[in-house]
Design a protein around this motif. Structure first.
Motif, PDB file in Angstrom:
ATOM      1  N   ALA A 115       0.840  -1.198   0.000  1.00 26.10           N
ATOM      2  CA  ALA A 115       0.000   0.000   0.000  1.00 26.10           C
ATOM      3  C   ALA A 115       0.876   1.249   0.000  1.00 26.10           C
ATOM      4  CB  ALA A 115      -0.918   0.012   1.214  1.00 26.10           C
TER       5      ALA A 115
ATOM      6  N   GLU B  54       0.662   5.614   0.497  1.00 28.40           N
ATOM      7  CA  GLU B  54      -0.101   6.796   0.891  1.00 28.40           C
ATOM      8  C   GLU B  54       0.639   8.032   0.380  1.00 28.40           C
ATOM      9  OE1 GLU B  54      -0.549   8.723   5.102  1.00 28.40           O
ATOM     10  OE2 GLU B  54      -1.964   7.047   4.950  1.00 28.40           O
TER      11      GLU B  54
ATOM     12  N   PRO C  78      -5.247  -4.065  -3.630  1.00 30.23           N
ATOM     13  CA  PRO C  78      -5.497  -3.874  -2.199  1.00 30.23           C
ATOM     14  C   PRO C  78      -4.316  -4.369  -1.369  1.00 30.23           C
ATOM     15  CG  PRO C  78      -6.747  -5.741  -3.020  1.00 30.23           C
ATOM     16  CD  PRO C  78      -6.132  -5.096  -4.216  1.00 30.23           C
ATOM     17  N   ARG C  79      -4.153  -3.771  -0.200  1.00 27.02           N
ATOM     18  CA  ARG C  79      -3.045  -4.155   0.677  1.00 27.02           C
ATOM     19  C   ARG C  79      -3.272  -5.548   1.247  1.00 27.02           C
ATOM     20  NH1 ARG C  79      -0.965  -0.863   6.085  1.00 27.02           N
ATOM     21  NH2 ARG C  79       0.941  -2.092   6.430  1.00 27.02           N
TER      22      ARG C  79
ATOM     23  N   LEU D 258       3.215  -0.400   4.491  1.00 26.78           N
ATOM     24  CA  LEU D 258       2.609   0.815   3.962  1.00 26.78           C
ATOM     25  C   LEU D 258       3.732   1.806   3.711  1.00 26.78           C
ATOM     26  CD1 LEU D 258       0.288   2.845   3.376  1.00 26.78           C
ATOM     27  CD2 LEU D 258       0.293   3.359   5.831  1.00 26.78           C
TER      28      LEU D 258
END
Length: 199
Positions: free
Chosen positions: A141, A143, A161-162, A168
């Motif tokens: 993922a 951000e 999807p993670r 992350l």
């Protein structure tokens, strides 16, 4: 002569302070948490530490424990694109933080074969003229809310999807003139990965 001891006082006979007792108690508790002492040993040593009067009483309680050295600060991995560009790919260990400066030639940061046991990775990007390209495996993922697109823009193409247990990547910085692209491996990179897998 009066007022002087009849024999030298050994350092082991020196009296200990409350602070020194508490430091030993803290070290013993940490050693037990690390599995170096069982609960019975811990209780016995704590009692002796709290009632210690001299260094001779206190020093043996931690003599068989390794020094309590604080961990060295973890340095970020800094990549400079310079004039000709730079690529970090293949098998490499991901640190807590990576800083990528695109320079004139650009930076490509490929995580697809990297080893990463961290829950989160901080990635600071500066696209500059050459830009920064980030390649992440399926299931990771990303951000990008802290990235200023700049003139070159930000293209976040991560769609999968993670998956549980994957990191992350928190991205910050600016796109600059060259921009920042974050994506999964393209078809050529996927074919290359399949060829390199052991059969």
């Amino acid at each position: 002569m009066t007022g002087e001891p009849s024999h030298p006082v050994h350092s082991g006979d020196w009296r200990v302070s409350h602070t020194e007792r508490e430091a030993v108690v803290e070290r013993l508790s940490k050693a037990a948490a690390e599995g170096r002492l069982d609960l019975t040993e811990l209780d016995g040593r704590l009692e002796r530490a709290l009632t210690a009067k001299t260094y001779a009483d206190l020093v043996p309680l931690t003599a068989d424990l390794p020094p309590d050295v604080p961990p060295a600060p973890r340095q970020p991995l800094v990549l400079q694109g310079g004039l000709s560009g730079i690529t970090r790919a293949g098998h490499w260990q991901v640190p807590v933080k990576v800083v990528a400066h695109g320079g004139m030639g650009g930076v490509k940061l490929d995580f697809t074969q990297a080893a990463c046991g961290l829950p989160e990775v901080e990635l600071e990007v500066h696209g500059q003229a050459g830009g920064v390209t980030v390649v992440v495996p399926d299931g990771w993922a990303v951000e990008t809310g802290q990235v200023n697109p700049g003139l070159g823009g930000l293209k976040d193409k991560v769609t999968s999807p993670r998956l549980p247990g994957t990191p992350l990547i928190r991205v910050s910085g600016t796109g600059g003139a060259g921009g920042v692209v974050i994506r999964h491996p393209n078809s050529w990179e996927r074919r290359k990965l399949r060829r390199e897998q052991p059969r």
